[in-house]
Design a protein around this motif. Structure first.
Motif, PDB file in Angstrom:
ATOM      1  N   LYS A  10       0.837  -1.205   0.000  1.00  0.00           N
ATOM      2  CA  LYS A  10       0.000   0.000   0.000  1.00  0.00           C
ATOM      3  C   LYS A  10       0.870   1.254   0.000  1.00  0.00           C
ATOM      4  O   LYS A  10       0.616   2.207  -0.740  1.00  0.00           O
ATOM      5  CB  LYS A  10      -0.923  -0.013   1.216  1.00  0.00           C
ATOM      6  CG  LYS A  10      -1.853   1.173   1.289  1.00  0.00           C
ATOM      7  CD  LYS A  10      -2.781   1.053   2.483  1.00  0.00           C
ATOM      8  CE  LYS A  10      -3.729   2.225   2.570  1.00  0.00           C
ATOM      9  NZ  LYS A  10      -4.652   2.090   3.721  1.00  0.00           N
ATOM     10  N   GLU A  11       1.913   1.251   0.819  1.00  0.00           N
ATOM     11  CA  GLU A  11       2.820   2.398   0.897  1.00  0.00           C
ATOM     12  C   GLU A  11       3.537   2.626  -0.433  1.00  0.00           C
ATOM     13  O   GLU A  11       3.657   3.760  -0.893  1.00  0.00           O
ATOM     14  CB  GLU A  11       3.842   2.178   2.010  1.00  0.00           C
ATOM     15  CG  GLU A  11       4.802   3.337   2.195  1.00  0.00           C
ATOM     16  CD  GLU A  11       5.799   3.070   3.310  1.00  0.00           C
ATOM     17  OE1 GLU A  11       6.948   3.518   3.169  1.00  0.00           O
ATOM     18  OE2 GLU A  11       5.436   2.413   4.303  1.00  0.00           O
ATOM     19  N   ALA A  12       3.992   1.554  -1.068  1.00  0.00           N
ATOM     20  CA  ALA A  12       4.672   1.676  -2.362  1.00  0.00           C
ATOM     21  C   ALA A  12       3.723   2.235  -3.413  1.00  0.00           C
ATOM     22  O   ALA A  12       4.102   3.093  -4.220  1.00  0.00           O
ATOM     23  CB  ALA A  12       5.217   0.321  -2.802  1.00  0.00           C
ATOM     24  N   ARG A  13       2.486   1.759  -3.404  1.00  0.00           N
ATOM     25  CA  ARG A  13       1.487   2.248  -4.359  1.00  0.00           C
ATOM     26  C   ARG A  13       1.230   3.734  -4.161  1.00  0.00           C
ATOM     27  O   ARG A  13       1.229   4.524  -5.109  1.00  0.00           O
ATOM     28  CB  ARG A  13       0.180   1.455  -4.202  1.00  0.00           C
ATOM     29  CG  ARG A  13      -0.944   1.989  -5.078  1.00  0.00           C
ATOM     30  CD  ARG A  13      -2.224   1.209  -4.909  1.00  0.00           C
ATOM     31  NE  ARG A  13      -2.750   1.123  -3.569  1.00  0.00           N
ATOM     32  CZ  ARG A  13      -3.429   2.100  -2.949  1.00  0.00           C
ATOM     33  NH1 ARG A  13      -3.630   3.262  -3.545  1.00  0.00           N
ATOM     34  NH2 ARG A  13      -3.891   1.917  -1.719  1.00  0.00           N
ATOM     35  N   LYS A  14       1.031   4.126  -2.914  1.00  0.00           N
ATOM     36  CA  LYS A  14       0.766   5.540  -2.629  1.00  0.00           C
ATOM     37  C   LYS A  14       1.975   6.416  -2.938  1.00  0.00           C
ATOM     38  O   LYS A  14       1.823   7.522  -3.451  1.00  0.00           O
ATOM     39  CB  LYS A  14       0.320   5.711  -1.177  1.00  0.00           C
ATOM     40  CG  LYS A  14      -1.078   5.173  -0.957  1.00  0.00           C
ATOM     41  CD  LYS A  14      -1.584   5.499   0.426  1.00  0.00           C
ATOM     42  CE  LYS A  14      -3.065   5.183   0.495  1.00  0.00           C
ATOM     43  NZ  LYS A  14      -3.722   5.891   1.577  1.00  0.00           N
ATOM     44  N   SER A  15       3.177   5.914  -2.653  1.00  0.00           N
ATOM     45  CA  SER A  15       4.402   6.668  -2.963  1.00  0.00           C
ATOM     46  C   SER A  15       4.554   6.885  -4.462  1.00  0.00           C
ATOM     47  O   SER A  15       5.126   7.887  -4.893  1.00  0.00           O
ATOM     48  CB  SER A  15       5.636   5.943  -2.425  1.00  0.00           C
ATOM     49  OG  SER A  15       5.634   5.959  -1.027  1.00  0.00           O
ATOM     50  N   ALA A  16       4.038   5.946  -5.241  1.00  0.00           N
ATOM     51  CA  ALA A  16       4.085   6.068  -6.699  1.00  0.00           C
ATOM     52  C   ALA A  16       2.957   6.957  -7.220  1.00  0.00           C
ATOM     53  O   ALA A  16       2.863   7.204  -8.419  1.00  0.00           O
ATOM     54  CB  ALA A  16       4.001   4.686  -7.345  1.00  0.00           C
ATOM     55  N   GLY A  17       2.107   7.421  -6.310  1.00  0.00           N
ATOM     56  CA  GLY A  17       0.995   8.279  -6.700  1.00  0.00           C
ATOM     57  C   GLY A  17      -0.080   7.560  -7.494  1.00  0.00           C
ATOM     58  O   GLY A  17      -0.740   8.159  -8.332  1.00  0.00           O
ATOM     59  N   PHE A  56       7.106  -0.769  -8.786  1.00  0.00           N
ATOM     60  CA  PHE A  56       7.409   0.069  -7.624  1.00  0.00           C
ATOM     61  C   PHE A  56       8.887   0.116  -7.257  1.00  0.00           C
ATOM     62  O   PHE A  56       9.288   0.941  -6.431  1.00  0.00           O
ATOM     63  CB  PHE A  56       6.600  -0.403  -6.410  1.00  0.00           C
ATOM     64  CG  PHE A  56       5.109  -0.324  -6.608  1.00  0.00           C
ATOM     65  CD1 PHE A  56       4.515   0.815  -7.130  1.00  0.00           C
ATOM     66  CD2 PHE A  56       4.291  -1.383  -6.274  1.00  0.00           C
ATOM     67  CE1 PHE A  56       3.137   0.903  -7.315  1.00  0.00           C
ATOM     68  CE2 PHE A  56       2.922  -1.320  -6.444  1.00  0.00           C
ATOM     69  CZ  PHE A  56       2.346  -0.175  -6.969  1.00  0.00           C
ATOM     70  N   VAL A  58      10.523  -2.055  -5.533  1.00  0.00           N
ATOM     71  CA  VAL A  58      10.666  -2.589  -4.179  1.00  0.00           C
ATOM     72  C   VAL A  58      10.649  -4.113  -4.303  1.00  0.00           C
ATOM     73  O   VAL A  58       9.814  -4.668  -5.017  1.00  0.00           O
ATOM     74  CB  VAL A  58       9.508  -2.127  -3.266  1.00  0.00           C
ATOM     75  CG1 VAL A  58       9.626  -2.740  -1.879  1.00  0.00           C
ATOM     76  CG2 VAL A  58       9.462  -0.606  -3.193  1.00  0.00           C
TER      77      VAL A  58
END
Length: 85
Positions: A10-17, A56, A58
């Motif tokens: 979820k964090e990686a997705r949000k960081s990628a906008g 991502f 990651v």
């Protein structure tokens, strides 16, 4: 217990906008299937994790991690993984 989710994914997705729908579209899967993966309701196919890792940047081991998959090696003759008690 499923449902705790994959915080790193979820964090990686949000960081990628990106929204969940955008990731699902990029992968060519349904929104619901992506949500099931992110919420750790299903594991997801290997090719999906490969694509998420590429998308991502990651490592997929980090993306896949949940509280439920916190495994530790226990000394045993066959070297199997066992859930931490």
């Amino acid at each position: 217990m499923p449902g705790k989710g994959r915080a790193a994914l979820k964090e990686a997705r949000k960081s990628a906008g990106m929204t969940q729908q955008a990731v699902a579209d990029k992968l060519g899967i349904s929104l619901r299937h992506y949500q099931q993966i992110e919420y750790s309701e299903v594991l997801g196919a290997i090719w999906i994790w490969d694509a998420l890792e590429d998308l991502f940047g990651v490592h997929q081991r980090k993306l896949r991690w949940t509280q439920d998959t916190n495994l530790v090696r226990r000394a045993n003759p066959k070297g199997r993984l066992a859930r931490q008690q």
